[in-house]
Design a protein around this motif. Structure first.
Motif, mmCIF file in Angstrom:
data_model
loop_
_atom_site.group_PDB
_atom_site.id
_atom_site.type_symbol
_atom_site.label_atom_id
_atom_site.label_comp_id
_atom_site.label_asym_id
_atom_site.label_seq_id
_atom_site.Cartn_x
_atom_site.Cartn_y
_atom_site.Cartn_z
ATOM 1 N N ASP A 117 -82.596 -27.836 77.837
ATOM 2 C CA ASP A 117 -83.984 -28.295 77.904
ATOM 3 C C ASP A 117 -84.173 -29.286 79.048
ATOM 4 O O ASP A 117 -85.222 -29.312 79.698
ATOM 5 N N GLU B 58 -88.342 -27.578 64.572
ATOM 6 C CA GLU B 58 -88.120 -26.910 65.850
ATOM 7 C C GLU B 58 -88.985 -25.686 66.097
ATOM 8 O O GLU B 58 -89.232 -25.324 67.248
ATOM 9 N N GLU C 126 -98.833 -24.615 65.271
ATOM 10 C CA GLU C 126 -98.212 -25.840 65.763
ATOM 11 C C GLU C 126 -97.918 -26.830 64.642
ATOM 12 O O GLU C 126 -97.389 -27.903 64.895
ATOM 13 N N HIS D 5 -94.447 -22.870 70.877
ATOM 14 C CA HIS D 5 -95.288 -23.448 71.931
ATOM 15 C C HIS D 5 -94.654 -23.212 73.299
ATOM 16 O O HIS D 5 -95.347 -22.859 74.270
ATOM 17 N N SER D 6 -93.342 -23.385 73.388
ATOM 18 C CA SER D 6 -92.642 -23.154 74.652
ATOM 19 C C SER D 6 -92.654 -21.677 75.028
ATOM 20 O O SER D 6 -92.772 -21.317 76.201
ATOM 21 N N ALA E 255 -92.328 -26.185 68.239
ATOM 22 C CA ALA E 255 -92.038 -26.435 69.654
ATOM 23 C C ALA E 255 -91.519 -25.178 70.344
ATOM 24 O O ALA E 255 -91.839 -24.924 71.514
ATOM 25 N N THR E 256 -90.713 -24.395 69.623
ATOM 26 C CA THR E 256 -90.180 -23.166 70.204
ATOM 27 C C THR E 256 -91.288 -22.155 70.467
ATOM 28 O O THR E 256 -91.331 -21.528 71.534
#
Length: 459
Positions: free
Chosen positions: A321, A141, A160, A147-148, A144-145
């Motif tokens: 999400d 996770e 990443e 990146h978001s 992705a966190t």
């Protein structure tokens, strides 16, 4: 050590030292004979215990409420939290009777060396599984966190890569905290972890009014909402909160709640380092920790359920999400949950290392060499499991369903019955026996649920 010899040693210990379990007179009990002049404060002990209690399981409680109803969930949560508090009371009572300060020591008094090895092995397996699962969550996770949070396109940069991030946070965060010699030192990081969880509950409450009901339906939601809904006849206009729900999925609720209050491997280490460690003072630490955790659990589950109703996800953040894909608060709270999980790993590591040292070295004086070596080896095993086992959560789901219920319910009740076999017909022994029965029931129930879910996935 025979059963009769154990009983006589307990009786002799109770004659030689006064019972201070119900007093808080400021004197140090024999439980801290080797300790420092001042131990961990009441507040830091509460934060440590709450950090041991609360983890990523908080994300599944809204789903449990959707499958049991508001009143049904509240009653079950109160029942499980009360039983968890009572099992802690049993452990502290046994410590007061025997003068011992370790879970493994109580196992040895109850069932000789086999009991000690069994408890230490159970603690080790359960905590390695928990740490590996948490590390797996971070590996999956965290990229992705980030990146978001940065709102950038995928570019193949190092942050990443979940494997690189896992090694980085282990070396920079987990290892330094795990090397601390006393669990009381983790009180500061545990307080951060608690406030992260509190922030999560506040965001869940706030976002209740950001998502309209009926929930919007579009072509992408069916792809984003991957898990099955609790009710197959749900319609977009159904915004009704149910007080009681009975379905085949209601059985998921009890194991979820039971594992949400598992903190028993950290109880006695925290007790050992507590300033003025009386039984009553430690019980107050446990009661405050469980009560605050209960409130955070209840609020986050209630408002999570009232946001999504029957469409609540088994992992609550997945719902946000889907409906709020670029919300800043949701992104921040996801990062905070991961940080809380990260800060929980060193706390879980402490009793695991203690079990390793007790299994291989016995009761020996503190050694920095053994301390550091066992820390490195444990973290190496955990990181390797998180890196290379592809489906680690399912593997340790089976292990956790058995070891967790043993540590939470079965062992405390069983040890009490064994050590107090001379008073087997007392009210306390009856309660301890009921705790054992409940623990066996929860363990078998959760194991059956996992096996059934595997069977459903294979067809």
């Amino acid at each position: 050590m025979s059963k009769e010899a154990a009983a006589s040693s307990i009786q002799a210990g109770s004659r030689d030292q006064p019972d201070r379990g119900d007093e808080d007179d400021g004197e140090t009990t024999p439980l801290l004979a080797q300790g420092a002049s001042r131990g961990a404060s009441f507040a830091s002990s509460v934060f440590n215990l709450m950090n041991a209690i609360m983890g990523s399981g908080i994300l599944g409680l809204a789903y449990a409420m959707a499958n049991t109803g508001i009143v049904g969930f509240s009653v079950l949560l109160l029942l499980v939290s009360s039983l968890a508090s009572y099992s802690i009371h049993i452990l502290l009572t046994l410590c007061d009777q025997t003068g011992l300060k370790s879970y493994e020591g109580l196992g040895e008094i109850a069932f000789q060396k086999a009991g000690k090895v069994l408890v230490a092995s159970t603690i080790l397996i359960q905590n390695i599984g928990a740490m590996a699962s948490y590390m797996f969550i971070l590996k999956s996770e965290l990229p992705a966190t980030i990146h978001s949070f940065l709102r950038t396109e995928a570019s193949g940069l190092w942050y990443e890569d979940g494997g690189i991030l896992l090694i980085l946070v282990t070396v920079c965060v987990v290892l330094p905290l795990a090397l601390l010699p006393k669990i009381g030192f983790l009180g500061y990081t545990s307080s951060l972890s608690f406030f992260f969880m509190l922030f999560f509950a506040v965001v869940v409450v706030v976002k209740k009014w950001s998502i309209p009901c009926p929930l919007p339906v579009n072509s992408t939601l069916s792809l984003q909402m991957s898990s099955p809904t609790p009710s197959s006849n749900f319609s977009g206009s159904d915004c009704t909160a149910h007080l009681f729900v009975f379905s085949s999925k209601s059985a998921y609720a009890i194991p979820t709640m039971a594992f949400s209050f598992l903190c028993h491997t950290a109880i006695l280490p925290i007790y050992c380092e507590l300033h003025r460690p009386t039984k009553r003072r430690m019980q107050n630490v446990a009661n405050v920790s469980i009560s605050l955790s209960f409130l955070v659990y209840l609020v986050s589950a209630l408002f999570g359920y009232l946001t999504f109703y029957a469409q609540v996800e088994s992992q609550l953040l997945l719902g946000y999400d889907a409906y709020l894909p670029h919300d800043v608060l949701v992104t921040v709270v996801r990062l905070f949950i991961l940080l809380a999980v990260l800060l929980t790993v060193p706390l879980i590591h402490f009793p695991a290392r203690k079990a390793v040292l007790m299994l291989f070295l016995g009761e020996r004086r503190f050694s920095w060499i053994a301390h550091c070596l066992s820390t490195f080896l444990l973290l190496l095993v955990v990181v390797l499991l998180a890196e290379y086992v592809p489906d680690i959560r399912n593997v340790f789901g089976v292990v956790g369903s058995t070891t967790s219920t043993c540590l939470l319910f079965v062992y405390p009740g069983l040890f009490y019955l064994r050590i107090n076999s001379h008073d087997i017909r007392s009210c306390s022994s009856t309660k301890a026996g009921a705790l054992v029965v409940f623990g066996v029931f929860v363990g078998l129930l959760s194991l059956c649920i996992i096996i059934l879910s595997w069977a459903q996935m294979s067809f």
